[in-house]
Design a protein around this motif. Sequence first.
Motif, short mmCIF file in Angstrom:
data_model
loop_
_atom_site.label_atom_id
_atom_site.label_comp_id
_atom_site.label_asym_id
_atom_site.label_seq_id
_atom_site.Cartn_x
_atom_site.Cartn_y
_atom_site.Cartn_z
N ARG A 191 41.36 34.07 45.83
CA ARG A 191 40.31 33.96 46.62
C ARG A 191 40.54 33.08 48.16
O ARG A 191 39.88 33.66 49.16
N THR A 192 41.83 33.00 48.26
CA THR A 192 42.40 32.20 49.47
C THR A 192 42.75 33.51 50.20
O THR A 192 42.70 33.45 51.41
N LYS A 227 32.69 36.29 42.40
CA LYS A 227 31.86 35.76 43.28
C LYS A 227 32.80 34.63 43.81
O LYS A 227 32.38 34.42 45.31
N GLU A 278 32.17 36.57 52.24
CA GLU A 278 30.43 36.21 52.73
C GLU A 278 30.07 35.65 53.85
O GLU A 278 29.60 35.71 54.32
N GLU A 279 31.06 34.42 53.53
CA GLU A 279 30.86 33.34 54.83
C GLU A 279 31.16 34.17 56.08
O GLU A 279 30.67 33.85 57.07
N ARG A 280 31.97 35.13 56.19
CA ARG A 280 32.32 35.85 57.32
C ARG A 280 31.51 36.95 57.67
O ARG A 280 31.73 37.74 58.48
N ARG A 281 30.38 37.22 56.80
CA ARG A 281 29.45 37.89 57.04
C ARG A 281 29.95 39.45 57.02
O ARG A 281 29.50 40.16 58.00
N MET A 299 30.08 30.10 39.69
CA MET A 299 30.18 31.41 40.13
C MET A 299 31.21 32.09 39.34
O MET A 299 32.06 31.43 38.83
N VAL A 355 40.67 36.56 52.39
CA VAL A 355 40.01 36.53 53.52
C VAL A 355 41.23 36.49 54.85
O VAL A 355 40.81 36.36 55.92
N TRP A 411 36.43 25.01 58.84
CA TRP A 411 35.88 26.11 58.41
C TRP A 411 36.18 26.89 59.46
O TRP A 411 35.81 28.26 59.79
N LEU A 471 37.91 26.00 41.63
CA LEU A 471 36.88 27.24 41.47
C LEU A 471 35.91 26.68 41.05
O LEU A 471 35.59 25.68 40.58
N TRP A 472 34.69 27.21 41.80
CA TRP A 472 33.41 26.75 41.49
C TRP A 472 33.14 27.45 40.25
O TRP A 472 32.79 28.51 40.18
N GLY A 532 44.19 29.44 54.77
CA GLY A 532 43.96 29.75 53.48
C GLY A 532 44.56 28.50 52.62
O GLY A 532 45.77 28.19 52.76
N PHE A 536 33.48 34.78 48.36
CA PHE A 536 32.90 33.67 48.85
C PHE A 536 33.13 33.73 50.62
O PHE A 536 32.77 33.79 51.27
N GLY A 537 34.58 33.69 50.69
CA GLY A 537 35.00 33.48 51.93
C GLY A 537 34.69 34.64 52.65
O GLY A 537 34.28 34.42 53.82
#
Lengths: 445, 566, 358
Positions: free
Chosen positions: C150-151, C98, C105-108, C94, C154, C77, C90-91, C82, C102-103
């Motif tokens: 998704r990849t 979403k 959001e993880e990076r705020r 979600m 980010v 992480w 894929l989750w 990527g 995700f990525g």
Amino acid sequence: MLKRKILFTVAASVFLGMSTLVQATEGKLVVVTSYPPDTTTTFKKAFEKKYPGIKVEMLKKKTTAGVKYLQETAGNNTSDLFWASAPDAFEILKGDDLLQKYQTKVKGIPEKVGAFPINDPDGYYKGFAASGYGIMWNTRYLKAKKLPVPHEWEDLTKAVYHNHVGMSAPSRSGTTHLTVETVLQGKGWEEGWATWKEIAGNMKTITERSFGVPDGVNSGQFGIGIVIDFFGLSSKASGFPVDFVYPSVTTLVPANIAIVKNAPHRETAADFIEFLLSDEGQALLLDPKIMRLPVNPKAYAKAPANFPNPFKDNSIGSGVKFDLALSKSRYNVVNSLFDVMITYRLDDLRTAVKAIQDAEAALQGNNNPAAQKLIAQAKDLVNAVPIDAAKASDEAFNSIFKKKRKKASTKVTGRQAEIEQQWDEMIKANYAKATQLANKAKSML
Amino acid sequence: MTKQRGPVFAGLLIALILLAFLVIPVVQVIYVAFQDPASGALTLVNFSDFFRSSLFQESFFNSFYVAAMSVVVATIIALPLAYFTSRFNFAGAAIIQTLGFIPLIMPPFVGAVAMLLLFGENGSVNLLLDEHLGFTIPFMEGLNGVIFVQSIHYFPFILINLSAALNNVDRSMEESAQNLGASGMRLFRRIVFPLAMPGYVAGAALVFLKVFDDLGTPLLLNVNTMLAPQAYLRISSIGISDPMGYVISVILVVFSLFALWTSMLALKGKDYSTLQKGGGGMLKRELRGGQKIAAYALILLILLLVLSPHIGLTLLSFGTVWSYSPLPDAYTLDHYRMVFGSAREYITNTLLYAGLAASFDVILATAIAYIVYRTGMKGRKWLDYIATASLAVPGVVLGIGYLRTYNDFNVPFLDKPMASWWVIIVVALTIRRLPYALRACVAALQQVSVMLEEAAQNLGATRSRTLWRVVVPLMSGGMIAGFVTSFATASVELSATIMLVSQESDAPLAFGIYEFMQSASGRGAGAALGMIAVVIVGLGTYFSHRVIERSHKLRTAERQIAEEVT
Amino acid sequence: MSSESVGISIRNLGLAFGDNEVLRDISLDIAPGEFFAFLGPSGSGKSTLLRAVAGFGPRPSGQILIGGEDVVDLPPWKRNLGMVFQSYALWPHMTVRKNIAFGLEERRLPAAEIRRRVDEALELVGMTAFAGRRPSQLSGGQQQRVAIARTIVVEPKVLLLDEPLSNLDANLRIQMRRDIRALQQRLQLTTIFVTHDQEEANTTSDRMAVLNDGYLQQVGTPMELYDNPSNLFVARFLGTANILPGSIVEEDGRKVFVSDSGVTFPLDIEGEGQRSIVFRPQNASIHCGRVEADDAHIDLPGVIVHTEFLGSIVRYGVKVGNETLLLDLPHIQGEGLIAEGTEVTVLVARERILALAG
């Protein structure tokens, strides 16, 4: 792998199952009993020794569950004897016509123990031992918490015992019912309930099983228990740091045995009763693990020192003349009242009683009539009983609580749940108000 | 679809069994709830009494609160155990999993006795705390005690289901989240836990139901303002006509069904567990130094807590007198000597009853699973629903129902009422534990691809041959798991058996322990018997676990090899 | 969307699962912005190598430098690479939106920026209309696009693709590989692409590395590797190759190749010993009868043993000694097939044959 396993299990089961089934039904005796294995095994062994070829089956049920079991299985009965303490349970079975009359052959057993007739006057069930309620305590517990040893029921109402007492509920245990009823009869309806509520206000818990009380005292969950004598005596005999005393208001009541109606092995059942009442059988009651008072006075010759003898010591069980008819007339109502006022509202009751005790402690050496009055009001609120003694014994009112009505025409108005809810509303409000008043009194001091 | 005569016949047979031993007996009991206590006419007045009574409202709330809190506490216990053993290389993971299962195989009332001795107001822990630190913690006071004992007893349901779900989450699901920057708790909270949710919900629902319906623990702890004790107290009181006990039974059954239904609804369309093509099972990670110590410490602490009933029981079984002191006064083997003679019969009975019941459960469950998920039979879902619904039936209700229904029915050749024949105990256990086996078998069947069956049929195997040679072997892991769960829990069951044991020689272990525990001198002996039960059932469980583990390892190993190689 | 491209250097990388060595001493360099393929058969270690770059699996020995920084000890992480998984991963709990968010959001990142960038990514892969769906409601190709979106959303330093096309059907695969290539070109994103399919590698990548049994075999552009394989494995793995095993011996002061089945011709290369002559089927001509080769060619006498008409070409099997060589001739309308059993001479230009060890 799995296949083989299942096959094996099934084969093993069939084999084991067969061996269970092969037992002959002839030389057998099925006893429904509320007694612990200590008692039952001792008698089972002795009886089987005396009557070789007979196998005694002890079927352990709590008294209430035993009654239920006999009621449910009556249509196809397989039990021979019902062997338990509380005469009330036998009364119920008698009332449901589930017992068989029997005339004993043994001689030398008095009519009464204390104030209580030993045998059922109608001849359905026989007393084989006497027992009375008393107080047991854990000596280590009392020492650690620096509590005095109690001797009388009134002692248990003292503030010093707050949260240290345990007992069972009369609806759960037939013998507890006897104790509750004894105090109600000894002190009268109003005062009797007041005593119970003051004691209950000191309670740590109301146990579901009657054995829960000696169990709790033995392990030290609480220090003092209201128990039947043999629980106290046998716990002491088993080495627990406990002791037992009869208060002056107690009833000695016979523990009983009766032949079940349509018993499959009637002859053997009769033999068992005779054995139980014989010198030999009576002597077994003094086994340290059993410790019950024999109904045959001769048996006391072999009793250990300081063992209570009700046929010699008239102070035991003579403080009150127990009225069985009165007890019967309000049996379920008393149970229900106790549960509604005490068992299910123990927390509220405890809070109220604690508040009163605190206020009274604060009042010591103070002269404050206003506070005194508030405390008295609080006490009255706690002690109030929703119905009076007359209503409690009223036949029509009682029939609301009964499963089988004597007469189909008996008018029933109201349902148990409805009435209990009305009581509960009143009790809950009273306890809350009493707490409030007592706290107010304390704040004035 | 080929001809379905076999499945239809089996389906009807199972329906008949469920009707005779579940539906009818329960209806026999609960119809009283709909009768006017005075006239016997059909009415709903009892229910309005129930909802108007403040005591019952309170009981309902308490039951709900205790069940919900038990789920929370059980989750706190189970989560770390499941997570660490499924995600990291952990020495002794199999032992931890087995130890985590052990609380289930002790009758809850025995656990409560031991817990009182250790954690009660004057139990070991509080006596020591009071002596050295001057304060006590009310672990066992009122509802706390029930929650404490119940969560320790039932958390294995969450542990088992959650571990299985965690093991089934596709590895790449987690890796892709790590790749996108997630790690640690966030990774767990956002990805791992949601994906394992179906398993968790299944376990949590079981815990909720069991606690909501459980009778023994609140009774032993003398907590009676809960629904199940209220029902029991009212049903078993002498000669009282109060129908409220039955009303509460109905409420218990209905609410439990509602909870089951809600959990099923919550799980709908959320079965993520099947491995996707190209993904793979879990690859276990290594913990680094400090983390490793912390994780082991946490797990040891949890194990110590969940095994405390066993520790207490061990002390009790070897102790002479244990009264108001942190430890027994002295130690002895007398209790074991005392029970040794009588224990044999209890043990054979227990093994016989639980073994038979678990075998029947696995057979019934496999059949039901197959019928429901592999045939197009009409109404097949109902087999599943009804079998599962037995979860919602309190043991006492079933016990009384059997007495009512089968007492007048004589067993041919034996000339005794069916209700007092030992086989009725086996039947009761079978019905009570069927849902456990059923869930295990359904899960196992769902992981068997239909294509494998089609391939067998294509090669000329009939439906029954396919079932026997392809489906059953592939399901064997799940079937063994079902057997183990049913067996272990059946061997400690008391609530239904206590109503049905009609002679001492038919009594199982739990009953024997209960009996012993009812006398002052029998407490140690009861504990000794309890220890014997725990050891026997524990060994049985451990070995079955090993069998499953081995077959599972074999399969995962193959998969891992296949995968590492690409 | 992309920032500065970075290069990757792998130095002496080794990795083992327990006692099982899966990567052995691998060193290679990937230029910034390059589309680089790891190619190899099952078990060659190509996926393991990619996962090692991403930070998954056991810790390898050696170095992985990304933009000059050694990342071997960084957890996945923290690498900001990527990766698109073979299963897409894929989750399922979600939605598409979403998943893509995700990525970020993880990076705020602030919500507004997340929304904007997710919208951009959705548009980039043409999935805007499906933002609210769950992965289970998408086709394989759509899932693939979401996984890529998704990849890349980010803005990773490097894009890692693990057999991304293997779960798609043939037509879609061709479409997707073009799309991926186009996207990579647009973003100028350094990309590693793992595949076992040489056509995929050829058509997409700038350069590629061939792996076998944990060893790096050869690195180069697809054409270099095809035309000049450095060993027999690469020659065989990339397309069809005619291989005549034999040895180089000195005869009368000249170096001569003697095949195991007895065919001999002079061959002036360095060294002696076991060699195999390798040439591609299209790099030879067939002549009926016996023909002598000139100095620029070698001649191999043989017999036609089978013919396959493949449309634009005809593939002949010619038995030379004990070996059957495959030769492709263009099919020109009006020309017939050479009959089976015909004696022929195969002529191969010397500049188009390789003599490889082994």
